[in-house]
Design an enzyme around this catalytic site. Structure first.
Site, short mmCIF file in Angstrom:
data_model
loop_
_atom_site.label_atom_id
_atom_site.label_comp_id
_atom_site.label_asym_id
_atom_site.label_seq_id
_atom_site.Cartn_x
_atom_site.Cartn_y
_atom_site.Cartn_z
N CYS A 1 -1.19 5.70 9.27
CA CYS A 1 -1.58 4.61 8.57
C CYS A 1 -2.67 4.73 7.74
O CYS A 1 -2.68 5.59 7.11
CB CYS A 1 -2.06 3.24 9.98
N ARG B 1 0.75 -1.19 0.12
CA ARG B 1 -0.08 0.01 0.04
C ARG B 1 0.96 1.17 0.09
O ARG B 1 0.74 2.41 -0.67
CB ARG B 1 -0.87 -0.10 1.30
#
Length: 294
Positions: free
Chosen positions: A249, A191
């Site tokens: 995050c 990611r």
């Protein structure tokens, strides 16, 4: 002050005259496409068996605000959060221990994240004594700890949130920290690199951020690596006690787990709660891809 506690030490404290308050923060992160058939919600898992005396806290209803421009899991309304903590029995000067399912059954890459979010939020809101059961319920069961299905009715607490106990970043602060300090991206490496993005609008990372998946801070049992090993890992990224360190995050949950891991290693760090879900939702924000910070 220690930020985690082992099952053995927790059992001893629960048998003492002034045991800590236990909060069960089990959370089943709903993946894209929905929850698998038969998978229990956090509350259902709690009702099926929990540490004796533990009170259930619903992460989605009580530890985060409604999703929107500030991200998928923004800070909760302080009145809502404070009321939820008082209902759970949280008192200002009484120690709290939070836990979730840990590595658990079913195995989950998000083991420990929900408890870390509760730890971070309570500490940020001014509670002086909050620890996380290292390894969660699975570690407790592995140590032959007892469980109960009895739902306690705790006396109403007196905790009132007073923000500022831990450092907090907004989007502009995260961008600045990526330039002058160390900003860690706690998501999976693919990611960060922008190879996949299963949830948010855009793939990639905040320019200048370094990839540091929080899943690499724990062993297969879901417990944190030894402090010296964590400190070595973070030092290799420039994240030391002498540096200014921040974490983000996807939405501010796994990032709290990385802040907790840094605390275990003796490194204070700020959390960007809005994280990638807020950053990527703003088309004016720059996006970097690939393995380099950019």
């Amino acid at each position: 002050m220690n930020v985690t506690i082992t099952p053995r030490d927790l059992a001893a404290e629960l048998a003492a005259p002034r045991p800590p308050l236990l909060l069960d923060i089990r959370w089943r992160m709903t993946p894209p496409g929905g929850r698998a058939a038969g998978e229990k919600s956090g509350r259902a898992a709690y009702e099926a068996g929990h540490l004796p005396g533990a009170v259930f806290v619903d992460l989605e209803a009580e530890l985060v605000g409604p999703p929107g421009p500030a991200g998928r899991h923004p800070l909760p309304d302080l009145e809502v959060f404070g009321a939820a903590m008082r209902r759970a029995g949280v008192r200002a000067q009484h120690p709290v221990v939070v836990y979730d399912g840990g590595a658990g059954d079913p195995p989950s890459p998000s083991g420990g994240w929900a408890a870390a979010r509760a730890w971070w939020l309570l500490r940020w809101a001014g509670h002086p004594s909050v620890r996380v059961l290292d390894g969660g319920l699975s570690a407790w069961l592995a140590a032959d700890g007892p469980v109960s299905t009895e739902v306690p009715g705790p006396a109403v607490g007196d905790f009132t949130p007073r923000p500022g106990g831990l450092p907090l970043l907004d989007a502009d602060g995260a961008a600045e920290l990526a330039r002058r300090g160390v900003l860690l991206d706690a998501r999976a490496g693919n990611r960060y690199r922008g190879e996949v993005e299963p949830i948010d609008r855009v793939a990639g990372h905040i320019p200048g951020a370094l990839s540091a998946p929080t899943t690499e801070n724990v062993g297969e049992d879901g417990r944190f690596l030894p402090p010296a090993q964590l400190a070595e890992r973070f030092a290799a990224l420039g994240a030391t006690e002498a540096a200014e360190v921040g974490v983000y995050c996807g939405s501010g949950v796994s990032g709290a787990h990385e802040v907790l891991a840094l605390a275990v290693a003796g490194v204070p760090a700020a959390l960007y709660v809005g994280s990638w879900s807020e950053w990527s939702g703003d088309p004016s924000r720059p996006v970097a891809t690939g393995a380099e910070p950019g």
